[in-house]
Design an enzyme around this catalytic site. Structure first.
Site, PDB file in Angstrom:
ATOM      1  CE  LYS A  76      -8.726   1.533   3.302  1.00  0.00           C
ATOM      2  NZ  LYS A  76      -8.940   3.420   2.827  1.00  0.00           N
ATOM      3  CB  SER A 121      -8.568   4.576   7.192  1.00  0.00           C
ATOM      4  OG  SER A 121      -8.680   4.772   6.073  1.00  0.00           O
ATOM      5  CG  HIS A 168      -1.720   1.283   1.288  1.00  0.00           C
ATOM      6  ND1 HIS A 168      -3.011   1.279   0.725  1.00  0.00           N
ATOM      7  CD2 HIS A 168      -1.720   2.581   1.877  1.00  0.00           C
ATOM      8  CE1 HIS A 168      -3.498   2.472   0.904  1.00  0.00           C
ATOM      9  NE2 HIS A 168      -2.776   3.074   1.581  1.00  0.00           N
ATOM     10  CG  ASP A 203     -11.909   3.024   5.707  1.00  0.00           C
ATOM     11  OD1 ASP A 203     -11.237   3.872   6.251  1.00  0.00           O
ATOM     12  OD2 ASP A 203     -11.606   3.148   4.427  1.00  0.00           O
ATOM     13  NE  ARG A 255     -10.401   9.956   9.055  1.00  0.00           N
ATOM     14  CZ  ARG A 255      -9.500   9.270   8.258  1.00  0.00           C
ATOM     15  NH1 ARG A 255      -9.868   8.075   7.911  1.00  0.00           N
ATOM     16  NH2 ARG A 255      -8.303   9.822   8.173  1.00  0.00           N
TER      17      ARG A 255
HETATM   18  N1  URA Z   1      -5.758   6.655   2.781  1.00  0.00           N
HETATM   19  C1  URA Z   1      -6.568   5.767   3.485  1.00  0.00           C
HETATM   20  O1  URA Z   1      -7.067   4.379   2.935  1.00  0.00           O
HETATM   21  N2  URA Z   1      -6.895   6.301   4.646  1.00  0.00           N
HETATM   22  C2  URA Z   1      -7.018   7.440   5.168  1.00  0.00           C
HETATM   23  O2  URA Z   1      -7.418   7.958   6.295  1.00  0.00           O
HETATM   24  C3  URA Z   1      -5.843   8.150   4.627  1.00  0.00           C
HETATM   25  C4  URA Z   1      -5.372   7.810   3.541  1.00  0.00           C
END
Ligand code: URA
Length: 437
Positions: A187, A183, A82, A161, A168
């Protein structure tokens, strides 16, 4: 249990229990807790922070809020990666094939671009015919056959999320370390890989502008990964200037092919080799990082990594001749060349500004619903730190019309400064953070 008491406790700096976090995540996901109460809690978390235990519990609750992917039927150690987002970041298109060519299993779900940052799925879809919307069983079959598949997020992964991130975004609570860490990691955990490589960006084009903040985020995510039994490594890498020379979807596939063919921008190549080596190490295809680095370099020089990308493209319905002949990509018809306004060094080439210029050109999305022009984007002929002569071409912009080119040009020029003194160009790879130290 009452949401009011949970908000009150966090507002006063208290530590929420696992049950309280579960009550919040489950209730909010089901629509039983209204946005105004969730917003109040997010703001309380923003100001009061969370303990490590709370962040870990929140992550797991979010990961469990929807479907989880079970990759156990696939062979070998499954490694995911990621990036916290960047401009010109085509690394997944390069390191997935390198690691897979070294025997690591890559079954990856990627996202689309939004705002100034691009997304791997959009880049892949610029290859004619290529599908990223692939049913689970077909996805697994491709991975079994080729060792590599990158598709779009499917199913109901981490609905908590999705809802929380949208909230957010409009309540000024994005930039909170425990909320970002939970977050991202929720994932990755739901996506099922055994090991996770994180590319945490630092600099003007990144979420985290300072090394201190990106280090804290990287450490928190590595700790969460280890806590849930996923080996996790983070590299902190530079995003002060765009990554590589191409920004835009088809343009970035072209550049990925260039790097996989052994050429390309040296900072991009160095980053990709180091990221791939970490994937090979995490995938237990090398005993040491030295061995992993040698394997990554060999996969490129022997042409096996490029071949792996072509195999994946073909397996996902794409035309592999675009990988063998990347000049086949059709770029957008209007093109303007920008030249250096004066002689000197490029002292600033702001990554975020270049990303926004690419959006103006049509290469990115302003909103989730916007469509994109795969052939639009920017080719940087010079980058930050390079010496330029007045009038020397520094970038080429591609769009559907001259009017769009003009808009992109304005944005681009606002992110550029040429000065007399050569700027300090920091290292591409700033730090590596792993649980074992
Ligand atoms: N990327 C994400 O997936 N979540 C966040 O909160 C910030 C960046």
């Amino acid at each position: 249990m009452r949401m009011y008491d949970i908000i009150h406790k966090k507002r006063e700096g208290g530590e929420l229990t696992g049950e309280e976090l579960r009550f919040f995540v489950q209730g909010f996901t089901r629509g039983e807790i209204p946005d105004y109460q969730a917003s109040a809690l997010l703001m309380a978390i923003f100001f009061r922070g969370m303990t490590r235990r709370e962040t870990g519990d929140l992550t797991l609750e979010m990961a469990r809020s929807g479907d989880t992917v079970d990759l156990s039927s696939l062979p070998g150690v499954k490694v995911d990666k990621h990036s916290t987002g960047g401009v010109g970041d085509k690394t997944s298109l390069i390191i997935g094939p390198i690691a897979a060519a070294c025997g690591v299993t890559i079954a990856k779900m990627s996202g689309r671009g939004l705002g100034h940052t691009g997304g791997t799925v959009d880049k892949l879809e610029s290859i004619p015919g290529l599908r990223t919307d692939i049913p689970r069983q077909e996805f697994f079959d491709i991975v079994k056959r080729t060792g590599l598949s990158i598709i779009g997020q499917s199913g109901n992964l981490c609905p908590a999320d999705k809802k929380l991130y949208a909230l957010r975004d409009v309540t000024a609570t994005v930039e909170s370390l425990p909320l970002i860490a939970s977050s991202i990691m929720s994932k990755k955990i739901a996506a099922g890989a055994d090991a996770i490589l994180l590319d945490v960006k630092v600099g003007s084009g990144a979420f985290m502008k300072t090394l201190e903040d990106s280090r804290a985020l990287a450490q928190e995510m590595v700790r969460i990964g280890s806590q849930v039994g996923r080996r996790t490594v983070a590299l902190i890498t530079d995003m002060d200037m765009p990554l590589g020379r191409h920004i835009g979807n088809a343009l970035e596939v072209q550049e990925a092919v260039e790097v996989l063919s052994g050429g390309g921008d040296s900072r991009l190549r160095d980053l990709c080799l180091e990221l791939s080596a970490n994937m090979i190490y995490l995938g237990q295809r090398a005993e040491t990082m030295e061995e992993a680095r040698a394997k990554a370099a060999e996969a490129v020089s022997a042409g096996r990594a490029l071949q792996k990308l072509a195999e994946m493209v073909e397996a996902q319905g794409g035309d592999p001749s675009y990988i063998a002949h990347p000049e086949k990509f059709t770029l957008s018809p209007a093109c303007v060349e920008l030249s250096a306004p004066q002689t000197g060094y490029i002292t600033r080439l702001d990554a975020e500004g270049c990303g926004l210029a690419a959006v103006e050109l049509g290469a990115g999305r302003e909103t989730k619903e916007s469509s994109i022009d795969f052939g639009a984007g920017i080719v940087l002929l010079q980058n930050k730190g390079d010496r330029v002569e007045q009038g020397q071409p520094i970038a080429r912009l591609y769009a559907q019309s001259e009017a769009l080119c003009r808009r992109g040009k304005e944005r681009f020029l606002a992110s550029l400064e040429v000065g007399e003194l050569a700027p300090k160009r920091g290292p591409m790879i700033v730090e590596r953070i792993a649980e074992e130290g």
